[in-house]
Design a protein around this motif. Structure first.
Motif, PDB file in Angstrom:
ATOM      1  N   UNK A  67       0.689  -1.274  -0.198  1.00 38.37           N
ATOM      2  CA  UNK A  67       0.349   0.056  -0.109  1.00 38.37           C
ATOM      3  C   UNK A  67       0.785   1.178  -0.172  1.00 38.37           C
ATOM      4  N   UNK A  68       0.951   1.835  -0.746  1.00 32.27           N
ATOM      5  CA  UNK A  68       1.249   3.886  -1.138  1.00 32.27           C
ATOM      6  C   UNK A  68       0.372   4.616  -0.901  1.00 32.27           C
ATOM      7  N   UNK A  69       0.504   5.571   0.367  1.00 31.22           N
ATOM      8  CA  UNK A  69      -0.313   6.586   0.731  1.00 31.22           C
ATOM      9  C   UNK A  69       0.169   7.849   0.231  1.00 31.22           C
ATOM     10  N   UNK A  70       0.204   8.688   0.582  1.00 32.13           N
ATOM     11  CA  UNK A  70       0.327   9.955  -0.225  1.00 32.13           C
ATOM     12  C   UNK A  70       0.086  11.534   0.448  1.00 32.13           C
ATOM     13  N   UNK A  71       0.986  12.828   0.734  1.00 28.59           N
ATOM     14  CA  UNK A  71       0.387  13.793   1.200  1.00 28.59           C
ATOM     15  C   UNK A  71       0.527  14.867   0.907  1.00 28.59           C
ATOM     16  N   UNK A  72       0.177  16.099   0.225  1.00 29.55           N
ATOM     17  CA  UNK A  72       0.291  16.823  -0.709  1.00 29.55           C
ATOM     18  C   UNK A  72       0.235  18.157   0.817  1.00 29.55           C
ATOM     19  N   UNK A  73       1.734  18.529   0.957  1.00 23.57           N
ATOM     20  CA  UNK A  73       1.202  19.983   1.851  1.00 23.57           C
ATOM     21  C   UNK A  73       2.200  21.571   1.304  1.00 23.57           C
ATOM     22  N   UNK A  74       1.489  22.011   1.772  1.00 16.13           N
ATOM     23  CA  UNK A  74       1.346  23.321   1.057  1.00 16.13           C
ATOM     24  C   UNK A  74       2.168  24.542   2.514  1.00 16.13           C
ATOM     25  N   UNK A  75       3.494  25.358   2.495  1.00 13.36           N
ATOM     26  CA  UNK A  75       4.246  26.343   2.933  1.00 13.36           C
ATOM     27  C   UNK A  75       3.841  27.421   2.911  1.00 13.36           C
ATOM     28  N   UNK A  76       2.637  28.367   3.128  1.00 12.43           N
ATOM     29  CA  UNK A  76       2.822  29.585   2.815  1.00 12.43           C
ATOM     30  C   UNK A  76       4.045  30.335   3.044  1.00 12.43           C
ATOM     31  N   UNK A  77       3.809  31.745   2.985  1.00 13.03           N
ATOM     32  CA  UNK A  77       4.524  32.384   3.118  1.00 13.03           C
ATOM     33  C   UNK A  77       4.208  33.615   4.883  1.00 13.03           C
ATOM     34  N   UNK A  78       5.420  33.962   5.365  1.00 15.73           N
ATOM     35  CA  UNK A  78       5.166  34.238   6.915  1.00 15.73           C
ATOM     36  C   UNK A  78       3.859  34.775   6.989  1.00 15.73           C
ATOM     37  N   UNK A  79       3.165  35.496   8.022  1.00 13.39           N
ATOM     38  CA  UNK A  79       2.318  36.686   8.194  1.00 13.39           C
ATOM     39  C   UNK A  79       3.094  37.989   8.183  1.00 13.39           C
ATOM     40  N   UNK A  80       4.250  37.941   8.458  1.00 12.13           N
ATOM     41  CA  UNK A  80       4.701  39.438   8.466  1.00 12.13           C
ATOM     42  C   UNK A  80       5.301  39.740   6.980  1.00 12.13           C
ATOM     43  N   UNK A  81       5.568  38.705   5.907  1.00 13.24           N
ATOM     44  CA  UNK A  81       5.654  39.263   4.976  1.00 13.24           C
ATOM     45  C   UNK A  81       4.728  39.443   3.361  1.00 13.24           C
ATOM     46  N   UNK A  82       3.318  38.844   3.883  1.00 14.72           N
ATOM     47  CA  UNK A  82       2.106  38.825   3.311  1.00 14.72           C
ATOM     48  C   UNK A  82       1.017  39.664   3.348  1.00 14.72           C
ATOM     49  N   UNK A  83       1.533  40.320   4.724  1.00 18.32           N
ATOM     50  CA  UNK A  83       1.262  40.481   4.557  1.00 18.32           C
ATOM     51  C   UNK A  83      -0.976  41.231   5.194  1.00 18.32           C
ATOM     52  N   UNK A  84      -1.915  39.903   5.401  1.00 17.29           N
ATOM     53  CA  UNK A  84      -2.795  39.839   5.122  1.00 17.29           C
ATOM     54  C   UNK A  84      -3.378  39.041   4.371  1.00 17.29           C
ATOM     55  N   UNK A  85      -2.147  39.042   3.044  1.00 20.83           N
ATOM     56  CA  UNK A  85      -3.003  38.718   2.053  1.00 20.83           C
ATOM     57  C   UNK A  85      -3.034  37.082   1.804  1.00 20.83           C
TER      58      UNK A  85
END
Length: 637
Positions: free
Chosen positions: A423-441
């Protein structure tokens, strides 16, 4: 023959909709539906005339009143020359009609049940379109395109899985998505493969059958002649000589021996076959003493007690307790006996660790390496000390775009050398930009997923990820500090690649247990596996143990561990062996031994072959960082 037409007929007013099969004439469907209306009105008018002899208005004739067809559901045979069976169901003030043929010799009950199933599905469609059982012609007209397309699919036959998806998307904005959504949903729910993926197997089978049909196999003439002679000798009767005059037998030339014929030793008795083996009566006797049974076993002797005790050295600058060294009888060289002690960070004999603080430090204090970058000589004017070095480190680790990576886990179980399950299972993860850099976007981008032909099922986090069909996905989420799992998937067993194949061989002879693990790497891996750990669960805590190569024994867990730094992709299979005495004799039963392996990989490739690509050929809106896959339950029994 299934349902031929579906119609929506209000109690008062003209028909709303009529759907027919492509090969069924519309005129005949209209005749059947009109005959049903006339029969309904005729029955209602006759019932009212019995209760009210005085004349009544046209409105009272069209009303439901005491109409016998006003029941919840039923069926009616209409027509004179061409008769049709109409299965109806009344929903609020609308009749849902299903039309089929009325033939007594062709199992009409089967027709009625098939049409009733289609009528029930049509009722589910209009109830979903009207958002409840309050079904009126006005509400149906508001959702006329959706109802028209959905009833067309119902008329041609849909399963429960497909019907549930149609009902879920009937209030959507995209009609094409409702019609084309998961046409093979029933096949996937049953676990069957789509025809597009197995069509080539059918072509191969037909080609092989045609090839074998036209092939001919000819035997040599010598073989045919020998067969004829053998058949003639067996079939011809043996004539007994009645007189004493017998012709002398003719001398026949010695026939050539068949190199593939069975040996004549097979016909000899069993004593002649085993006569070449000498039995040793001394070894045949079961030895009750375990020490006598282990007399010929080569076991590494333990070092003397004085060698294992630490030794205190009082030389100035080298004071301290030095640990003992264990010696074996494997005739190792001097370099192998002291392997690991000469390493710079191995400890033990490194003199720099024992230098006292009272001695002078003779290290060169000249500025080199990173210290030069941190000084004001390598900085711009008016820059604070260490600013340049901090900027270099920050720029190398700073995120410029959202990062997406895949984490996969492979589970497998071998029974000796045969693969039992995988059995093979996987997960796709997302790492967003830091909160200080995106300024609420919000983080928003699209990507394309490739290599999903072997995927069994997938689950999306709908609050973050949306499916755009054809392998396209769109991400929209506020920034978070922790990685976000946006998709989880699993692969079919036949499409799950094995990074490593294992085989466990166990031999229990008397009170001696021998275990061997053979392993080999998958040559199709992108790069070799490294830092692989093999673990064997021992049935007992061994008193004596002989292993090859060197291993680490954990007596508390009864585990034997081998650490393999690198497994080449192509090469001979590796072998790990262990031998130990046990208390249980092999005659009393076998002992259970379980082997397992632990490994992990991190790099630009995935084990399943899934790739994360930009949605367009232009610049990617995310960074595709290193993927990982590791072993979960990777056992060998």
């Amino acid at each position: 023959m299934a349902c031929l037409a579906i119609s929506l007929q209000p109690v008062n007013g003209p028909d709303i909709l009529l759907q027919t099969r492509c090969w069924f004439p519309v005129s005949r469907a209209l005749a059947a539906v009109s005959a049903f209306r006339l029969a309904r009105l005729h029955l209602a008018r006759g019932k009212q005339q019995q209760q009210q002899p005085q004349p009544s208005s046209a409105a009272s004739l069209d009303a439901i009143g005491d109409d016998p067809l006003a029941a919840g559901s039923g069926q009616l045979v209409v027509g004179v020359e061409s008769q049709y069976r109409v299965v109806y169901r009344l929903v609020n003030s609308i009749y849902v009609l299903g039309v089929t043929t009325s033939s007594d010799h062709a199992s009409p009950a089967v027709h009625a049940f098939a049409v009733a199933d289609a009528v029930n599905q049509a009722v589910s469609v209009i109830v979903a379109a009207c958002r409840g059982i309050d079904v009126t012609p006005e509400k149906v007209h508001r959702k006329y395109p959706e109802v028209y397309l959905a009833l067309d699919l119902v008329l041609h036959g849909v399963g429960s899985v497909r019907l549930s998806q149609i009902l879920a998307t009937i209030h959507g904005d995209n009609l094409a998505r409702m019609v084309n959504s998961s046409p093979d949903a029933e096949a996937r729910a049953r676990g069957a493969d789509p025809w597009s993926s197995v069509e080539h197997l059918a072509h191969d089978r037909h080609a092989a059958r045609d090839g074998f049909t036209g092939a001919s196999f000819e035997l040599p003439l010598e073989t045919l002649a020998a067969g004829d002679e053998f058949s003639a000798s067996n079939i011809a009767p043996t004539s007994a000589a009645t007189t004493g005059d017998e012709a002398p037998p003719e001398e026949t030339a010695p026939a050539e021996k068949d190199p593939f014929a069975a040996s004549e030793l097979v016909n000899k008795p069993e004593e002649a076959l085993v006569g070449g083996f000498k039995k040793n009566k001394e070894t045949a006797i079961v030895v009750a003493d375990p020490a006598a049974a282990l007399a010929g076993l080569e076991v590494t002797t333990l070092p003397p007690a004085e060698a294992t005790k630490p030794t205190f050295i009082g030389v100035e600058g080298f004071e301290g307790d030095y640990g003992g060294i264990e010696f074996g009888n494997e005739e190792a060289s001097l370099a192998e006996a002291f392997e690991g002690f000469n390493a710079p960070f191995g400890g033990g004999l490194d003199a720099s660790e024992f230098v006292t603080t009272t001695k002078k430090d003779h290290k060169d204090k000249s500025i080199t390496g990173l210290e030069l970058l941190a000084t004001s000589a390598g900085q711009a004017p008016n820059a604070a000390p260490g600013t340049l070095l901090e900027n270099l480190v920050t720029k190398s680790t700073e995120m410029t775009a959202p990062e997406v990576y895949i984490v996969e886990e492979i589970n497998a179980e071998f029974k000796e050398s045969i693969l039992a399950r995988v059995g093979l299972k996987g997960t796709i993860f997302l790492r967003t930009l830091p909160l200080k850099k995106v300024a609420g976007k919000e983080t928003e981008f699209s990507f394309r997923l490739e290599g999903t032909s072997g995927m069994k099922k997938a689950a999306l986090q709908s609050t973050v990820l949306s499916n755009l069909e054809n392998g396209m996905f769109h991400v929209r989420t506020p920034s978070k500090d922790e990685p976000i799992p946006i998709m989880k998937y699993s692969f079919l067993p036949k499409h799950s690649p094995l990074p490593l194949r294992m085989r466990l061989v166990k031999r229990h002879n008397g009170t001696l247990l021998s275990v061997m693990i053979q392993y080999t790497s998958n040559p199709m891996l992108p790069q070799p596996l490294s830092n692989v750990t093999f673990i064997v669960k021992l049935p007992v805590d061994p008193t004596l143990l002989n292993v090859s190569p060197k291993a680490v024994l954990n007596r508390a867990e009864r585990e034997l561990r081998w650490h393999i730094p690198d497994i080449p992709l192509k090469g001979p299979a590796g072998r790990l062996r262990a031998r130990m005495p046990v208390d249980q004799d092999s005659k009393d039963g076998e002992l259970d031994v379980v082997g397992m392996v632990k490994f992990a990989y991190k790099g630009p490739f995935t084990l399943s072959g899934i790739k994360l690509c930009p949605a367009t050929d232009g610049t990617a809106q995310f960074n595709n960082v290193g993927h990982t896959f590791s072993s979960g339950s990777y056992l060998c029994i």
